[in-house]
Motif scaffolding. Structure first.
Motif, PDB file in Angstrom:
ATOM      1  N   GLU A  29       0.458  -1.069   0.009  1.00 53.27           N
ATOM      2  CA  GLU A  29      -0.094  -0.349  -0.017  1.00 53.27           C
ATOM      3  C   GLU A  29       0.879   1.024   0.163  1.00 53.27           C
ATOM      4  OE1 GLU A  29      -3.434  -0.090  -0.150  1.00 53.27           O
ATOM      5  OE2 GLU A  29      -3.948  -2.319   0.391  1.00 53.27           O
ATOM      6  N   ILE A  30       0.711   1.982  -0.929  1.00 48.74           N
ATOM      7  CA  ILE A  30       1.147   3.047  -1.103  1.00 48.74           C
ATOM      8  C   ILE A  30       0.592   4.623  -1.468  1.00 48.74           C
ATOM      9  CG2 ILE A  30       2.775   4.679  -3.018  1.00 48.74           C
ATOM     10  CD1 ILE A  30       4.237   1.956  -3.326  1.00 48.74           C
ATOM     11  N   ILE A  31       0.664   5.654  -0.544  1.00 54.27           N
ATOM     12  CA  ILE A  31      -0.158   7.124  -0.156  1.00 54.27           C
ATOM     13  C   ILE A  31       0.875   7.664  -1.095  1.00 54.27           C
ATOM     14  CG2 ILE A  31      -1.001   8.482   1.348  1.00 54.27           C
ATOM     15  CD1 ILE A  31      -1.821   6.313   2.942  1.00 54.27           C
ATOM     16  N   PHE A  32       0.248   8.318  -1.629  1.00 53.73           N
ATOM     17  CA  PHE A  32       1.548   9.722  -2.147  1.00 53.73           C
ATOM     18  C   PHE A  32       0.611  10.752  -2.777  1.00 53.73           C
ATOM     19  CE2 PHE A  32       3.117  11.406  -5.813  1.00 53.73           C
ATOM     20  CZ  PHE A  32       4.182  10.981  -6.240  1.00 53.73           C
ATOM     21  N   ALA A  33       1.359  11.886  -1.606  1.00 61.27           N
ATOM     22  CA  ALA A  33       0.382  13.200  -1.507  1.00 61.27           C
ATOM     23  C   ALA A  33       0.688  14.088  -2.508  1.00 61.27           C
ATOM     24  CB  ALA A  33       1.336  13.928  -0.063  1.00 61.27           C
ATOM     25  N   ARG A  80       3.001  21.021   3.914  1.00 58.36           N
ATOM     26  CA  ARG A  80       2.543  20.444   4.378  1.00 58.36           C
ATOM     27  C   ARG A  80       3.358  18.120   4.134  1.00 58.36           C
ATOM     28  NH1 ARG A  80      -3.139  18.398   4.784  1.00 58.36           N
ATOM     29  NH2 ARG A  80      -2.683  16.856   6.457  1.00 58.36           N
ATOM     30  N   ASN A  81       3.481  17.994   2.549  1.00 62.09           N
ATOM     31  CA  ASN A  81       4.153  16.823   2.188  1.00 62.09           C
ATOM     32  C   ASN A  81       5.438  16.263   3.039  1.00 62.09           C
ATOM     33  OD1 ASN A  81       2.533  17.290   0.236  1.00 62.09           O
ATOM     34  ND2 ASN A  81       4.113  17.521  -1.423  1.00 62.09           N
ATOM     35  N   ASP A  91       3.262   7.961   2.173  1.00 56.17           N
ATOM     36  CA  ASP A  91       4.635   7.857   1.929  1.00 56.17           C
ATOM     37  C   ASP A  91       5.654   8.253   0.576  1.00 56.17           C
ATOM     38  OD1 ASP A  91       3.761   4.819   3.906  1.00 56.17           O
ATOM     39  OD2 ASP A  91       2.208   5.043   2.073  1.00 56.17           O
ATOM     40  N   MET A  92       5.167   8.667   0.042  1.00 53.37           N
ATOM     41  CA  MET A  92       5.907   9.638  -1.617  1.00 53.37           C
ATOM     42  C   MET A  92       5.519  11.196  -1.628  1.00 53.37           C
ATOM     43  SD  MET A  92       6.377   7.439  -4.184  1.00 53.37           S
ATOM     44  CE  MET A  92       6.870   5.235  -2.314  1.00 53.37           C
ATOM     45  N   LEU A 219      11.532  11.270  -6.697  1.00 55.50           N
ATOM     46  CA  LEU A 219      10.592  10.519  -5.624  1.00 55.50           C
ATOM     47  C   LEU A 219      11.088  10.869  -4.328  1.00 55.50           C
ATOM     48  CD1 LEU A 219       8.638   7.012  -7.362  1.00 55.50           C
ATOM     49  CD2 LEU A 219       7.842   9.469  -7.409  1.00 55.50           C
ATOM     50  N   VAL A 220      10.391  11.231  -3.170  1.00 54.02           N
ATOM     51  CA  VAL A 220      11.281  11.144  -2.405  1.00 54.02           C
ATOM     52  C   VAL A 220      10.020  10.739  -1.206  1.00 54.02           C
ATOM     53  CG1 VAL A 220      10.813  13.182  -0.325  1.00 54.02           C
ATOM     54  CG2 VAL A 220      10.830  13.931  -2.302  1.00 54.02           C
ATOM     55  N   ILE A 221      10.601   9.999  -0.867  1.00 53.02           N
ATOM     56  CA  ILE A 221      10.204   8.682   0.095  1.00 53.02           C
ATOM     57  C   ILE A 221      10.261   8.350   1.792  1.00 53.02           C
ATOM     58  CG2 ILE A 221       9.973   5.660  -0.040  1.00 53.02           C
ATOM     59  CD1 ILE A 221      11.755   5.923  -2.394  1.00 53.02           C
ATOM     60  N   ARG A 222       9.464   8.590   2.487  1.00 55.02           N
ATOM     61  CA  ARG A 222       9.488   8.444   3.849  1.00 55.02           C
ATOM     62  C   ARG A 222      10.976   7.430   4.728  1.00 55.02           C
ATOM     63  NH1 ARG A 222       6.547   4.636   7.247  1.00 55.02           N
ATOM     64  NH2 ARG A 222       4.689   4.187   6.076  1.00 55.02           N
ATOM     65  N   ALA A 223      11.891   7.398   5.391  1.00 59.75           N
ATOM     66  CA  ALA A 223      12.412   6.812   5.952  1.00 59.75           C
ATOM     67  C   ALA A 223      12.169   4.738   6.419  1.00 59.75           C
ATOM     68  CB  ALA A 223      13.106   6.881   6.577  1.00 59.75           C
ATOM     69  N   GLY A 224      10.881   5.034   6.058  1.00 59.98           N
ATOM     70  CA  GLY A 224      10.065   3.804   7.049  1.00 59.98           C
ATOM     71  C   GLY A 224       9.816   2.638   6.283  1.00 59.98           C
ATOM     72  N   ARG A 225       9.717   3.466   4.524  1.00 59.25           N
ATOM     73  CA  ARG A 225       9.230   2.693   2.865  1.00 59.25           C
ATOM     74  C   ARG A 225      10.582   2.659   2.498  1.00 59.25           C
ATOM     75  NH1 ARG A 225       4.295   1.716   2.012  1.00 59.25           N
ATOM     76  NH2 ARG A 225       5.236   0.673   1.138  1.00 59.25           N
TER      77      ARG A 225
END
Length: 264
Positions: A29-33, A80-81, A91-92, A219-225
């Protein structure tokens, strides 16, 4: 008897091999802002389909089935991203590293596309635009966006360049046509999409002869992914190499060029 047994073994082998071939990894599951309402051709809300469209959507669609991805697009803003990623609520998102307030703590994909920004005006440019030589001209900009190359000119008291914020590239173009600003700054891909909209059919737009800034969009990805990074980079390389990226840009930008003249 041996032949029958051999055939049965082949059949069983084929069944098990087919099972292994179609087996999918667990759903990711990916949530894209999104910097709502987005900006074409990268990622934008399409009123006709009532869904998000663009290069980013095409990219994920090219391998979502194979990688078993489910991408949800979340309305947000550039301001906010970063916070949403830090909080684990997204997530990204798509951005240039130079535009981030705090790039530490994020993971970055390989570059997806080069973001070349120009100035646009309703009259032809006499020559290259030099920000340091500005003298009170106004530039339509996107609210919450950073323009590192122009920042010094925005802060220059002797030769000021005045920033006029707007909520979207379409509104920037509208303000430009109404004389609310002398120039608008946007990427060439954005401009090809926005300035050729039907609502601007009776307007002419000219592109500055020089690039104002050039930034790689990633693509900027959060560290947890972290587990997503090799998957994204692998499919991104193929998306670019086989021409899907260029076809996607053309589809969402249209067959246009500058100067953009009044419609026939």
């Amino acid at each position: 008897m041996r032949l029958v047994s051999y055939c049965i073994l082949l059949l069983l082998s084929s069944v098990f091999s087919a099972g292994r071939a179609v087996a999918l990894p667990p759903t990711q599951e990916i949530i894209f802002a999104i910097n709502s309402p987005g900006s074409p051709p990268y990622l934008y809300f399409d009123a006709q389909s009532q869904s998000y469209q663009g290069v980013v959507v095409d990219f994920f669609a090219s391998f979502a089935g194979e990688a078993n991805l489910n991408v949800t697009y979340l309305d947000s803003s550039r301001a906010r991203n970063e916070l949403l990623l830090h909080q684990g609520k997204a997530d990204m998102f798509l951005s240039g590293e130079e535009w981030l307030d705090d790039p530490n703590g994020f993971i970055f994909s390989k570059p997806l596309i080069q973001h070349d920004s120009y100035l646009y005006a309703t009259t032809a440019f006499d020559g290259p635009f030099v920000p340091a030589e500005s003298n009170g001209e106004t530039v339509c900009t996107r609210f919450g966006y950073k323009y590192p190359v122009l920042q010094a000119a925005f802060e220059n008291k002797e030769h000021p360049l005045i920033r006029v914020d707007s909520a979207s590239q379409t509104l920037m173009a509208l303000m430009l046509t109404k004389g609310r600003c002398d120039y608008a700054i946007m990427s060439e891909q954005n401009a090809l999409s926005v300035l050729n909209k039907r609502q601007f059919c009776n307007n002419e737009f000219y592109q500055s002869p020089n690039i104002i800034s050039s930034i790689s969009l990633v693509l900027v990805i959060r560290a947890g992914r972290q587990e997503l990074l090799p998957i994204i980079n692998q499919y991104m390389a193929g998306f670019i190499r086989n021409g899907q990226l260029s076809r996607s840009i053309k589809r969402h930008s249209g067959e246009h060029q500058f100067p953009k003249l009044v419609c026939d």
